[in-house]
Design a protein around this motif. Structure first.
Motif, PDB file in Angstrom:
ATOM      1  N   UNK A   4       0.659  -1.103   0.148  1.00  0.00           N
ATOM      2  CA  UNK A   4      -0.102   0.070   0.113  1.00  0.00           C
ATOM      3  C   UNK A   4       0.875   1.269   0.044  1.00  0.00           C
ATOM      4  N   UNK A   5       1.849   1.088   0.645  1.00  0.00           N
ATOM      5  CA  UNK A   5       2.593   2.485   1.007  1.00  0.00           C
ATOM      6  C   UNK A   5       3.594   2.644  -0.643  1.00  0.00           C
ATOM      7  N   UNK A  10       2.377   1.628  -3.380  1.00  0.00           N
ATOM      8  CA  UNK A  10       1.233   2.361  -4.256  1.00  0.00           C
ATOM      9  C   UNK A  10       1.340   3.931  -4.115  1.00  0.00           C
ATOM     10  N   UNK A  11       1.084   4.310  -2.833  1.00  0.00           N
ATOM     11  CA  UNK A  11       0.822   5.794  -2.498  1.00  0.00           C
ATOM     12  C   UNK A  11       2.285   6.556  -2.820  1.00  0.00           C
ATOM     13  N   UNK A  12       3.568   6.030  -2.931  1.00  0.00           N
ATOM     14  CA  UNK A  12       4.698   6.553  -3.173  1.00  0.00           C
ATOM     15  C   UNK A  12       4.812   6.713  -4.816  1.00  0.00           C
ATOM     16  N   UNK A  13       4.344   5.614  -5.538  1.00  0.00           N
ATOM     17  CA  UNK A  13       4.166   5.778  -6.926  1.00  0.00           C
ATOM     18  C   UNK A  13       3.123   6.753  -7.289  1.00  0.00           C
ATOM     19  N   UNK A  14       2.277   6.841  -6.667  1.00  0.00           N
ATOM     20  CA  UNK A  14       1.208   7.819  -7.283  1.00  0.00           C
ATOM     21  C   UNK A  14       1.646   9.351  -6.851  1.00  0.00           C
ATOM     22  N   UNK A  15       2.493   9.365  -5.684  1.00  0.00           N
ATOM     23  CA  UNK A  15       3.394  10.609  -5.385  1.00  0.00           C
ATOM     24  C   UNK A  15       4.178  11.070  -6.283  1.00  0.00           C
ATOM     25  N   UNK A  16       4.561   9.936  -7.389  1.00  0.00           N
ATOM     26  CA  UNK A  16       5.495  10.290  -8.155  1.00  0.00           C
ATOM     27  C   UNK A  16       5.138  10.253  -9.729  1.00  0.00           C
ATOM     28  N   UNK A  17       3.730  10.563 -10.043  1.00  0.00           N
ATOM     29  CA  UNK A  17       3.132  10.190 -11.097  1.00  0.00           C
ATOM     30  C   UNK A  17       3.887  10.980 -12.210  1.00  0.00           C
ATOM     31  N   UNK A  18       3.544  10.530 -13.572  1.00  0.00           N
ATOM     32  CA  UNK A  18       4.318  11.150 -14.661  1.00  0.00           C
ATOM     33  C   UNK A  18       3.453  12.574 -14.588  1.00  0.00           C
ATOM     34  N   UNK A  43      -4.708   1.461 -11.169  1.00  0.00           N
ATOM     35  CA  UNK A  43      -3.397   0.887 -11.062  1.00  0.00           C
ATOM     36  C   UNK A  43      -2.893   0.076  -9.966  1.00  0.00           C
ATOM     37  N   UNK A  44      -1.968  -0.907 -10.288  1.00  0.00           N
ATOM     38  CA  UNK A  44      -1.342  -1.615  -9.331  1.00  0.00           C
ATOM     39  C   UNK A  44      -0.372  -0.766  -8.424  1.00  0.00           C
ATOM     40  N   UNK A  45      -0.011  -1.305  -7.274  1.00  0.00           N
ATOM     41  CA  UNK A  45      -0.173  -2.571  -6.620  1.00  0.00           C
ATOM     42  C   UNK A  45      -1.641  -2.554  -5.907  1.00  0.00           C
ATOM     43  N   UNK A  46      -2.210  -1.522  -5.558  1.00  0.00           N
ATOM     44  CA  UNK A  46      -3.433  -1.745  -4.842  1.00  0.00           C
ATOM     45  C   UNK A  46      -4.414  -2.447  -5.551  1.00  0.00           C
ATOM     46  N   UNK A  47      -4.494  -2.124  -7.013  1.00  0.00           N
ATOM     47  CA  UNK A  47      -5.443  -2.792  -7.955  1.00  0.00           C
ATOM     48  C   UNK A  47      -4.740  -3.827  -8.792  1.00  0.00           C
ATOM     49  N   UNK A  48      -4.326  -4.751  -8.315  1.00  0.00           N
ATOM     50  CA  UNK A  48      -3.475  -5.783  -9.373  1.00  0.00           C
ATOM     51  C   UNK A  48      -4.569  -6.256 -10.494  1.00  0.00           C
ATOM     52  N   UNK A  49      -3.749  -7.267 -11.502  1.00  0.00           N
ATOM     53  CA  UNK A  49      -4.444  -7.776 -12.473  1.00  0.00           C
ATOM     54  C   UNK A  49      -5.576  -8.840 -11.765  1.00  0.00           C
ATOM     55  N   UNK A  50      -6.747  -8.540 -12.484  1.00  0.00           N
ATOM     56  CA  UNK A  50      -6.821  -7.895 -13.672  1.00  0.00           C
ATOM     57  C   UNK A  50      -7.845  -6.690 -13.505  1.00  0.00           C
ATOM     58  N   UNK A  51      -7.763  -5.955 -12.654  1.00  0.00           N
ATOM     59  CA  UNK A  51      -8.489  -4.826 -12.311  1.00  0.00           C
ATOM     60  C   UNK A  51      -8.395  -3.866 -13.526  1.00  0.00           C
ATOM     61  N   UNK A  52      -7.084  -3.838 -14.395  1.00  0.00           N
ATOM     62  CA  UNK A  52      -7.000  -2.896 -15.476  1.00  0.00           C
ATOM     63  C   UNK A  52      -7.785  -3.442 -16.692  1.00  0.00           C
ATOM     64  N   UNK A  53      -7.634  -4.654 -16.714  1.00  0.00           N
ATOM     65  CA  UNK A  53      -8.714  -5.400 -17.824  1.00  0.00           C
ATOM     66  C   UNK A  53     -10.227  -5.113 -17.791  1.00  0.00           C
ATOM     67  N   UNK A  84      13.086 -11.507  -9.740  1.00  0.00           N
ATOM     68  CA  UNK A  84      13.212 -12.262  -8.337  1.00  0.00           C
ATOM     69  C   UNK A  84      12.879 -10.925  -7.552  1.00  0.00           C
ATOM     70  N   UNK A  85      12.959  -9.678  -7.844  1.00  0.00           N
ATOM     71  CA  UNK A  85      12.422  -8.629  -7.094  1.00  0.00           C
ATOM     72  C   UNK A  85      11.108  -8.291  -6.817  1.00  0.00           C
ATOM     73  N   UNK A  86      10.501  -8.510  -5.902  1.00  0.00           N
ATOM     74  CA  UNK A  86       9.067  -8.197  -5.707  1.00  0.00           C
ATOM     75  C   UNK A  86       8.701  -6.646  -5.781  1.00  0.00           C
ATOM     76  N   UNK A  87       9.630  -5.916  -5.900  1.00  0.00           N
ATOM     77  CA  UNK A  87       9.161  -4.452  -6.242  1.00  0.00           C
ATOM     78  C   UNK A  87       9.472  -4.193  -7.572  1.00  0.00           C
ATOM     79  N   UNK A  88       9.784  -5.016  -8.517  1.00  0.00           N
ATOM     80  CA  UNK A  88       9.627  -4.628  -9.846  1.00  0.00           C
ATOM     81  C   UNK A  88       8.118  -4.523 -10.433  1.00  0.00           C
TER      82      UNK A  88
END
Length: 404
Positions: free
Chosen positions: A58-59, A61-69, A204-214, A297-301
């Motif tokens: 969850x954190x 996800x929040x970090x990624x959204x705070x660093x959006x395009x 968007x993931x990770x808060x909304x993983x596959x297949x939420x986008x589909x 192998x990295x769960x953050x990718x």
């Protein structure tokens, strides 16, 4: 951000002292590629499954959204946009059309059922925001005066019975991106193709993983059908992860057994071909592209964040990634509409995109399948509007749209 600016400065010095990294590059592209590459490394620090239980997704996800395009605008000389919403409860989905579609079936049906329960209990429907981008060139096509804002031009329904439109699914590795960030590049796509374009703000993931986008893409498609558009008048387009989502939507609609998947055409811009990447270009283009080749192998990718975040990278997980909805080249790609694929010769995904093209081409004999590889260009170079290759690519998309 210091490391990003330092990477750009270092790249500029290298350009001035040692020359350009690739023959077609200018200083600006070289600096941008280095800076974005460093920024990507910052957003997705490497870790391992040994620490997966301590990761707060969850954190992340929040970090990624705070660093959006960064946001962008439709240039006023090109057209205008309107922010609208789809009321999800108004859109019905045929549950039977989803049954039997591999790893997608169970989680997708679960999302549909959960949404219905929430609406029944609260009486409130979720909404999906989207941009309707209307270029002046499309207005002229249907007799609306140049630079005249009319209600009709911004209505999400056909301007005439045969109007063609684009349904655009944005990129961002399934963890970044939104319509606001894509207003300028998609504005140019709409302008060149003379087509109004719908850009959806899928979850968007990770808060909304596959297949939420589909799920959201399927709702958006059914919304357009409900508004009076036919599949034969819809061009499905997307870049990067949005290209992968286009493939998923195509395969899901085809699986349903109807003719709903028979779009007017398919535009794939530097598409993410699959969740299993193995091409040599992952290494050979690593020093050029702004994408970073991160180990699965990295769960953050990003791809791990997209598909079952928090699950360990086990043999079972690896087997699931082979499913054709995650790795489309592993299944049939027959019965596709006319398709154009564009990519850069300096991007990480090059070899895997070539494999995708070969598969689509071989599975669709007699269908117009176009592949364009732009020398020295990086992933989704279309966004670098200062580059002549960007204009050339848009012009090629214009020609494709006019010939299908």
């Amino acid at each position: 951000m210091f490391s990003v600016y330092f990477a750009m400065l270092k790249s500029a010095v290298s350009y001035l002292v040692c020359g350009r990294q690739l023959p077609a590059w200018d200083l600006r592209l070289q600096m941008y590629s280095s800076g974005i590459r460093q920024y990507t490394r910052m957003l997705f620090p490497l870790t391992s499954d040994d620490y997966i239980d301590t990761i707060d997704f969850g954190k992340i996800h929040d970090t990624l959204q705070a660093n959006q395009m960064p946001p962008s605008k439709v240039p006023p000389e090109i057209g205008l946009h309107l922010e609208l919403q789809i009321t999800v409860a108004d859109i019905s989905i045929d549950r039977d059309s989803i049954r039997g579609i591999g790893v997608t079936e169970k989680p997708l049906l679960s999302l549909i059922d959960s949404e219905q329960r929430d609406f029944q209990s609260s009486g409130k429907s979720r909404t999906i925001a989207y941009d309707l981008i209307t270029p002046w060139s499309a207005c002229e096509q249907v007799g609306i005066g140049l630079n005249t804002t009319t209600k009709a031009a911004l209505e999400p329904s056909p301007l005439n019975p045969n109007e063609r439109v684009i349904l655009y699914l944005h990129g961002g590795s399934y963890v970044l991106g939104n319509p606001v960030a894509y207003r300028e590049p998609v504005g140019y796509l709409a302008h060149y193709t003379l087509l109004r374009t719908f850009v959806i703000d899928y979850r968007l993931a990770p808060r909304h993983p596959f297949p939420a986008q589909l799920h959201d893409a399927l709702i958006a498609f059914n919304f357009l059908i409900r508004q009076g558009f036919t599949p034969q008048n819809i061009i499905l387009a997307g870049d990067s992860a949005g290209g992968h989502l286009c493939l998923d939507l195509m395969l899901l609609l085809r699986h349903g057994g109807s003719s709903l998947h028979r779009f007017a055409g398919l535009m794939l811009i530097s598409p993410l071909p699959s969740l299993i990447l193995s091409g040599d270009s992952l290494n050979s283009n690593g020093g050029y592209d702004y994408l970073v080749s991160l180990p699965m192998e990295s769960p953050n990718m990003p791809l791990r964040l997209f598909y079952r975040p928090g699950a360990k990278y086990t043999s079972e997980y690896k087997q699931e990634l082979k499913d054709s909805m995650l790795t489309p080249v592993n299944g049939s790609l027959a019965d596709f509409p006319p398709t154009i694929i564009q990519c850069g010769a300096a991007e990480l995904l090059l070899d895997d995109i070539r494999e995708l093209y070969t598969k689509i081409k071989s599975d669709n004999p007699g269908t117009q399948i176009v592949f364009e590889e732009y020398p020295d260009m990086v992933h989704v170079f279309h966004r670098f509007l200062f580059r002549p290759e960007s204009k050339q690519a848009y012009e090629a998309l214009q020609e494709f749209a006019q010939t299908i």
